[in-house]
Design an enzyme around this catalytic site. Structure first.
Site, PDB file in Angstrom:
ATOM      1  N   GLU A 158       0.857  -1.185   0.000  1.00  0.00           N
ATOM      2  CA  GLU A 158       0.000   0.000   0.000  1.00  0.00           C
ATOM      3  C   GLU A 158       0.890   1.230   0.000  1.00  0.00           C
ATOM      4  O   GLU A 158       1.921   1.267   0.660  1.00  0.00           O
ATOM      5  CB  GLU A 158      -0.909  -0.003   1.236  1.00  0.00           C
ATOM      6  CG  GLU A 158      -2.010  -1.026   1.118  1.00  0.00           C
ATOM      7  CD  GLU A 158      -2.905  -1.080   2.345  1.00  0.00           C
ATOM      8  OE1 GLU A 158      -2.937  -0.115   3.116  1.00  0.00           O
ATOM      9  OE2 GLU A 158      -3.580  -2.110   2.525  1.00  0.00           O
ATOM     10  N   CYS A 266      -2.152  -6.652   6.650  1.00  0.00           N
ATOM     11  CA  CYS A 266      -1.529  -7.917   6.236  1.00  0.00           C
ATOM     12  C   CYS A 266      -0.641  -8.587   7.288  1.00  0.00           C
ATOM     13  O   CYS A 266      -0.929  -9.699   7.714  1.00  0.00           O
ATOM     14  CB  CYS A 266      -0.738  -7.695   4.959  1.00  0.00           C
ATOM     15  SG  CYS A 266      -1.821  -7.318   3.564  1.00  0.00           S
ATOM     16  N   LYS A 269      -2.358  -9.998  10.571  1.00  0.00           N
ATOM     17  CA  LYS A 269      -3.312 -11.106  10.358  1.00  0.00           C
ATOM     18  C   LYS A 269      -2.621 -12.312   9.722  1.00  0.00           C
ATOM     19  O   LYS A 269      -2.963 -13.453  10.034  1.00  0.00           O
ATOM     20  CB  LYS A 269      -4.519 -10.631   9.556  1.00  0.00           C
ATOM     21  CG  LYS A 269      -4.451 -10.811   8.071  1.00  0.00           C
ATOM     22  CD  LYS A 269      -5.758 -10.507   7.399  1.00  0.00           C
ATOM     23  CE  LYS A 269      -5.578 -10.284   5.906  1.00  0.00           C
ATOM     24  NZ  LYS A 269      -5.029 -11.410   5.165  1.00  0.00           N
TER      25      LYS A 269
END
Ligand code: NAD
Length: 452
Positions: A158, A266, A269
């Site tokens: 991102e 990301c 998790k």
């Protein structure tokens, strides 16, 4: 080629826009009606540099479409990318309900040979579950349609997603049929012209590669944060240590920064899901459990430093928090370290002024009216007892320290990303705290206290 992308979040939207940009005909589908309506009006749901231009350009050229109906977009599709979320389940494992729900829906409507590609990050074996779910739906409507599944994990970052997608380090594709390999080769041919590598492998290995990559990166971060703690205790400087070890090509320079811990949608998790995957198979991933523990502690570090500075009493103090998103150049607030700091500050009775160049709208969903929203970094620092830099946006890199010092109650700065020059800050009258080294100012205090 005709492409259908299901899920228009960070991954799906970037995938759809970039594939359209190299000339493919792309339909992006999402169940979120508001999101799709907005996209049709040119309103982009996320902040990602360059994404609005690429979407606008490809919509106007008629190559990129948006819809809430998978069924309507399916006709003539060569490849379907599943890019819906796989958030943590209650026990930490990846929740597959969105992916499998989509797979069942695909089975309800496919008419011709299609390659169904899982782009979401999914546990090893999931693509086979996708295949079974599609077959179930085909059987329920007594249809026989050929299809293949493939795994094509996404490695975009991102904040740099467009560049990462258009110029990837590598493209990993897990397949179990030659036909699927040919189709996937055709999808990614435009990107290979630049010399980027496609790595074909079996489906299980492709699924595991994504988790292993994120786990490795998270491990580097926690390793450096652990070293930073030891540096502070011994009097070494993590920034100098980083330069020293990063010069070794076996280690490399990237991902060696101490800070406030990893966040985002990301790493937290995926590390959790990998630990769970292991425990389900009777294997305890001890290293990753430590990586996670260290990271959870690291997110509390700035608060502990603040609390220590103010003698354990933050009640009534005003703290300016600079930066809210989990990293610069994104508005993603998922698992952001800023939320842990702000939560602890509020709990201890402090007032919190916040500013972020892009993520305030998104952060508002988490923080509401518990904090004071400020238009810029100076407004946040006005009347503050301390500043905590959490996200290293460019606009925070070189503020006017004299001006800030004059407008604060006490000029104290907690640099959660080690981006400032402590000597310069000291000259401007600040007490400075970094991560993983004793700064000129704190060092002096420690010497006086006999700690060094
Ligand atoms: P996201 O939450 O931003 O977007 C997911 C989208 O899927 C949402 O818009 C949601 O409305 C939509 N959706 C859910 N169910 C649907 C359905 N049945 N039909 C159509 N749309 C549906 O998620 P994201 O960050 O883009 O991540 C997607 C996947 O990619 C996850 O598995 C994630 O781990 C993985 N991934 C994310 C990143 C990243 O940087 N965000 C990077 C690599 C991989």
């Amino acid at each position: 080629m005709n492409i259908l992308v299901i899920g228009t979040g960070y991954v799906g939207l970037v995938t759809g826009a970039c594939l359209a940009d190299v000339g493919m005909n792309v339909c992006c589908v999402d169940i979120d009606q508001v999101k799709i309506d907005n996209l049709k009006k040119g309103i982009i749901p996320i902040y990602e540099p360059g994404l609005d231009d690429i979407i606008g350009n490809n919509v106007s050229k008629g190559r990129l479409h948006f819809s809430t109906s998978l069924k309507d977009c399916l006709k003539g599709t060569d490849v379907i990318f599943i890019a819906v979320g796989t958030p943590p389940d209650e026990d930490g494992s990846a929740d597959m309900k969105y992916v499998l729900g989509v797979a069942r829906e695909i089975g309800m409507y496919i008419e011709d040979y299609t390659v169904v590609v899982t782009k979401s990050t999914v546990p090893v074996g999931s693509s086979h579950k996708v295949k079974a779910a599609i077959n179930e739906s085909l059987q329920s409507r007594k249809a026989s349609v050929e299809f293949d599944v493939a795994s094509n994990p996404e490695f975009l970052k991102e904040g740099a997603a467009i560049k990462d997608f258009l110029s990837p380090d590598r493209i990993v594709i897990g397949i179990d049929s030659e036909r699927a390999a040919e189709v996937m080769q055709a999808v990614y041919r435009p990107f290979q012209l630049n010399g980027f590598r496609i790595i074909f492998m079996d489906i299980f290995s492709a699924e595991m590669t994504k988790y292993a990559a994120n786990a490795m990166l998270a491990t580097r971060i926690s390793f450096m944060n652990e070293m930073a703690e030891l540096c502070e205790l011994t009097g070494a400087d993590i920034n100098q240590v980083r330069a020293g070890i990063g010069a070794d090509p076996r280690i490399g320079k990237k991902f060696l920064y101490a800070g406030t811990g990893y966040g985002g949608s990301c790493f937290p998790k995926d590390v959790k899901a990998l630990i769970k995957m292991g425990s389900r198979l009777g294997y305890d991933l001890r290293l990753l459990r430590s990586v996670e523990d260290i990271n959870n502690d690291q997110k509390k570090l700035l608060f502990h430093k603040l609390s220590r500075h103010f003698g354990g009493n933050l009640a009534g103090k005003t703290i300016a928090v600079w930066g809210l998103s989990f990293k610069p150049n994104t508005d993603d607030m998922r698992e952001a370290p800023s939320l842990v700091l702000i939560g602890a500050l509020l709990q201890s009775g402090a007032r919190v002024n916040v500013h972020d160049p892009v993520a305030m709208h998104e952060a508002n969903k988490y923080l509401g009216n518990t904090v004071t929203w400020c238009a810029d970094l100076y407004e946040a620092a006005q009347g503050a007892d301390a500043i905590a830099l959490v996200t290293e946006w460019n606009e925070f890199r070189s503020p006017d320290w004299q001006q800030l010092s004059a407008m604060m109650v006490t000029p104290v700065l907690f640099d959660g990303r080690n981006i400032y020059d402590d000597v310069q800050l000291h000259k401007a009258g600040f007490v400075y705290y970094g991560i993983g080294f004793n700064s000129a100012t704190t060092d002096m205090k420690n010497r006086v206290n006999g700690n060094l």
